[in-house]
Motif scaffolding. Structure first.
Motif, PDB file in Angstrom:
ATOM      1  N   HIS A 143       0.857  -1.190   0.000  1.00  0.00           N
ATOM      2  CA  HIS A 143       0.000   0.000   0.000  1.00  0.00           C
ATOM      3  C   HIS A 143       0.891   1.236   0.000  1.00  0.00           C
ATOM      4  CE1 HIS A 143      -3.858  -2.056   0.738  1.00  0.00           C
ATOM      5  NE2 HIS A 143      -3.098  -2.946   1.370  1.00  0.00           N
ATOM      6  N   LEU A 146      -0.569   8.161  -2.078  1.00  0.00           N
ATOM      7  CA  LEU A 146      -0.861   8.633  -3.432  1.00  0.00           C
ATOM      8  C   LEU A 146      -0.149   9.930  -3.775  1.00  0.00           C
ATOM      9  CD1 LEU A 146      -3.455   6.754  -2.741  1.00  0.00           C
ATOM     10  CD2 LEU A 146      -4.432   7.920  -4.695  1.00  0.00           C
ATOM     11  N   ASN A 174       1.096  10.409   2.938  1.00  0.00           N
ATOM     12  CA  ASN A 174       0.737  11.494   2.037  1.00  0.00           C
ATOM     13  C   ASN A 174       1.139  12.833   2.646  1.00  0.00           C
ATOM     14  OD1 ASN A 174      -1.090  10.032  -0.067  1.00  0.00           O
ATOM     15  ND2 ASN A 174      -1.868   9.358   1.915  1.00  0.00           N
ATOM     16  N   GLN A 226      -4.085  14.704  -5.683  1.00  0.00           N
ATOM     17  CA  GLN A 226      -4.617  13.391  -6.077  1.00  0.00           C
ATOM     18  C   GLN A 226      -5.897  13.000  -5.345  1.00  0.00           C
ATOM     19  OE1 GLN A 226      -1.049  13.805  -5.616  1.00  0.00           O
ATOM     20  NE2 GLN A 226      -1.313  14.176  -7.802  1.00  0.00           N
ATOM     21  N   LEU A 227      -6.089  13.544  -4.149  1.00  0.00           N
ATOM     22  CA  LEU A 227      -7.204  13.129  -3.291  1.00  0.00           C
ATOM     23  C   LEU A 227      -7.983  14.345  -2.816  1.00  0.00           C
ATOM     24  CD1 LEU A 227      -5.059  10.911  -0.905  1.00  0.00           C
ATOM     25  CD2 LEU A 227      -6.630  10.005  -2.589  1.00  0.00           C
ATOM     26  N   LYS A 249      -9.568  12.864  -9.923  1.00  0.00           N
ATOM     27  CA  LYS A 249      -9.184  12.709  -8.528  1.00  0.00           C
ATOM     28  C   LYS A 249      -9.961  11.580  -7.863  1.00  0.00           C
ATOM     29  CE  LYS A 249      -7.737  17.437  -7.618  1.00  0.00           C
ATOM     30  NZ  LYS A 249      -7.289  17.642  -8.975  1.00  0.00           N
ATOM     31  N   ARG A 250      -9.426  11.136  -6.734  1.00  0.00           N
ATOM     32  CA  ARG A 250     -10.145  10.202  -5.878  1.00  0.00           C
ATOM     33  C   ARG A 250     -10.907  11.016  -4.844  1.00  0.00           C
ATOM     34  NH1 ARG A 250      -6.906   5.280  -3.183  1.00  0.00           N
ATOM     35  NH2 ARG A 250      -6.641   4.834  -5.407  1.00  0.00           N
ATOM     36  N   TYR A 472      -6.759   6.572   1.234  1.00  0.00           N
ATOM     37  CA  TYR A 472      -5.497   7.298   1.355  1.00  0.00           C
ATOM     38  C   TYR A 472      -4.280   6.544   0.818  1.00  0.00           C
ATOM     39  CZ  TYR A 472      -7.872  10.808   4.174  1.00  0.00           C
ATOM     40  OH  TYR A 472      -8.714  11.806   4.607  1.00  0.00           O
ATOM     41  N   THR A 473      -4.455   5.301   0.386  1.00  0.00           N
ATOM     42  CA  THR A 473      -3.330   4.557  -0.194  1.00  0.00           C
ATOM     43  C   THR A 473      -3.735   3.902  -1.507  1.00  0.00           C
ATOM     44  OG1 THR A 473      -3.776   2.435   0.903  1.00  0.00           O
ATOM     45  CG2 THR A 473      -2.453   4.046   2.121  1.00  0.00           C
ATOM     46  N   GLU A 474      -2.712   3.581  -2.297  1.00  0.00           N
ATOM     47  CA  GLU A 474      -2.912   2.880  -3.573  1.00  0.00           C
ATOM     48  C   GLU A 474      -2.323   1.496  -3.448  1.00  0.00           C
ATOM     49  OE1 GLU A 474      -4.801   2.994  -6.544  1.00  0.00           O
ATOM     50  OE2 GLU A 474      -3.730   4.813  -7.154  1.00  0.00           O
ATOM     51  N   GLN A 476      -0.556  -1.691  -4.742  1.00  0.00           N
ATOM     52  CA  GLN A 476       0.267  -2.071  -5.893  1.00  0.00           C
ATOM     53  C   GLN A 476       0.591  -3.550  -5.769  1.00  0.00           C
ATOM     54  OE1 GLN A 476       4.393  -0.749  -5.974  1.00  0.00           O
ATOM     55  NE2 GLN A 476       4.251  -0.362  -8.177  1.00  0.00           N
TER      56      GLN A 476
END
Length: 497
Positions: A143, A146, A174, A226-227, A249-250, A472-474, A476
């Motif tokens: 995680h 972003l 972040n 991004q958020l 955006k998210r 709050y996380t991406e 991968q």
């Protein structure tokens, strides 16, 4: 608090600064409508500076690359400093919002807990998964933060709700730009002072004050963000999503509510009465999860209404700095007028309006006494639209099926409350109601581990507990070859002439 407060400045790249345009606006005490101080007014240029600082801190600073242990030590340090400054925070919040000091003290404690909680959650729950494919591959997830989070907060419980967003944003790595509500800037400024004292790397946390149409819109539209996490009214949330559409955006949206409380005859009526009165009249009625629609079974309507009238008459309306005050002034004269207009609408719609009293010495403030709207029907405007004040619409019902239909017959779906000793019915109704949260035989109590958010026009997404990590996380996924497996070969055949 005595004396004139210092003017409020932006906090950008580790410095308290004036706005680029050099403009400011007045911050007004809702209890007297006198000016408290001046606040720097932010515009697109100020937002650009804050986002650039946050971007630099994320891309080239140490925040996301430092060890988790070191980053979380900062988060805990912020919590400790909030505790050390809790009384000042509480007083600033009451002065700025009109919320009674007895209630803002609890909010300061909750704010510190938000930081400690997310320090624990990152350690215990921000974990990946591993997927093995026989002896060929190991696939695992991580995680990652972003980037820059734009955090837009409301004027009700502004300090606690700011920390509700800032804590998970920072704890997960972040950086952020906070745009507080223009009607309640004092505790956002205090949070910046606390975070500055905690020694976070410059640019990790930034604050730009100003109005939604200018500073807020610029933050939402900025491609370096991004958020966007927003708490506020539904109409504003819709505008935010439109403004940010070009930059993909998210979003996390915690929006309005018109939450039902349903009282059956077999409920513990005294406890239900306590919960209903607290749920709508605490926080001056300016609470998104307030039980602003009360559905009472017809067989107990007379008793319950009589008890409500007695309680409303006894609620202490007064100076928010007085520990005995239970209801203070509304946040701003414009909002006061909005709520007063709804009470007039209720009269025009044919309800019986029953109100408590506001002492004469508070006539200069934005006070509205706790108010009951009796003889309501669910199709009235005052039962359908969010009033966001100390106003309770009381509606009778006959059957379980009828009350479920009425509870759901509204555009909102944030919270609900069910009171009955029949536990099967309680679960049945709770699951039939279209809302993000339901409390059974309880007032609104929060467990930080659980998801918070609404359905329908009450919001998009969930925050709270590990659910915040989804925002709050991406995630991968990383694929690792561990065995000797064939790879398709291209470009090895002889071309036909």
């Amino acid at each position: 608090m005595e004396g004139q407060l210092d003017n409020v400045l932006h906090y950008i790249n580790g410095q308290f600064v004036e706005g680029v345009a050099g403009k400011s606006f007045a911050n007004v005490n809702p209890a007297t409508n006198e000016v408290i101080n001046k606040v720097a007014e932010g515009f697109e240029e100020d937002v650009a500076l804050a986002v650039a600082a946050a971007r630099e801190a994320f891309d080239h600073g140490p925040w996301r690359t430092m060890s988790v242990k070191e980053r979380l030590e900062y988060i805990v340090r912020i919590a400790d400093l909030i505790d050390e400054n809790a009384e000042e925070v509480s007083e600033l919040e009451s002065l700025d919002t009109g919320l009674p000091i007895s209630q803002t003290r609890k909010q300061a404690a909750r704010a510190a807990e938000n930081f400690r909680f997310y320090a624990q959650m990152v350690n215990s729950r921000l974990v990946g998964e591993t997927y093995q494919v026989e002896n060929s591959f190991v696939n695992y997830t991580v995680h990652k933060p972003l980037g820059v989070a734009g955090l837009i907060t409301p004027w009700n419980a502004p300090f606690m709700l700011s920390t509700w967003k800032v804590a998970p944003a920072l704890a997960t790595g972040n950086t952020c730009v906070l745009k507080p509500a223009e009607w309640s800037p004092l505790t956002a400024n205090k949070l910046a002072q606390i975070i500055d004292e905690a020694g976070l790397p410059k640019g990790v946390f930034n604050v730009v004050h100003g109005f939604g149409e200018t500073a807020g819109a610029a933050l939402v539209a900025h491609p370096g963000v991004q958020l966007i996490s927003f708490t506020g009214e539904t109409k504003t949330g819709s505008e935010i999503m439109k403004n940010g559409a070009n930059t993909l955006k998210r979003y996390s949206m915690e929006l309005g509510g018109k939450s039902p409380a349903i009282i059956f005859p077999d409920a513990d009526l005294e406890k239900a009465l306590d919960a209903v009165v607290w749920g709508i009249f605490s926080f001056n009625g300016e609470r998104c999860t307030a039980n602003s629609r009360l559905f009472v079974h017809h067989s107990i309507m007379d008793w319950f209404v009589s008890a409500l009238k007695e309680r409303v008459d006894q609620i202490v309306v007064g100076d928010p700095m007085d520990p005995d005050t239970e209801v203070g002034p509304l946040i701003h004269r414009k909002h006061w007028q909005t709520v007063m207009n709804y009470i007039q609408t209720a009269r025009e719609e044919g309800t019986e309006v029953v109100s408590g009293t506001v002492p004469a010495e508070f006539e200069k403030g934005n006070y509205i006494a706790p108010t009951l709207l009796l003889n309501c029907t669910n199709n009235m405007r005052v039962a359908q639209e969010e009033i966001f004040g100390p106003v309770l619409a009381v509606i009778p019902f006959e059957s379980e099926e009828e009350v479920i239909r009425m509870a759901n017959d509204v555009i909102y779906g944030l919270a609900a409350y069910v009171w009955t000793s029949n536990i099967k019915r309680a679960h049945r109704i709770a699951q039939a109601i279209d809302s993000g949260m339901v409390w059974i035989n309880s007032q609104n109590v929060r467990d930080l581990r659980t998801p918070f958010g609404g359905s329908k026009y009450s919001g998009i997404g969930r925050e709270g507990g590990h659910y915040s990590f989804e925002f709050y996380t991406e995630p991968q996924v990383i694929h690792v070859a561990i065995g000797d497996h064939p790879i398709p070969r291209f470009g090895t055949k002889t071309k036909k002439s």
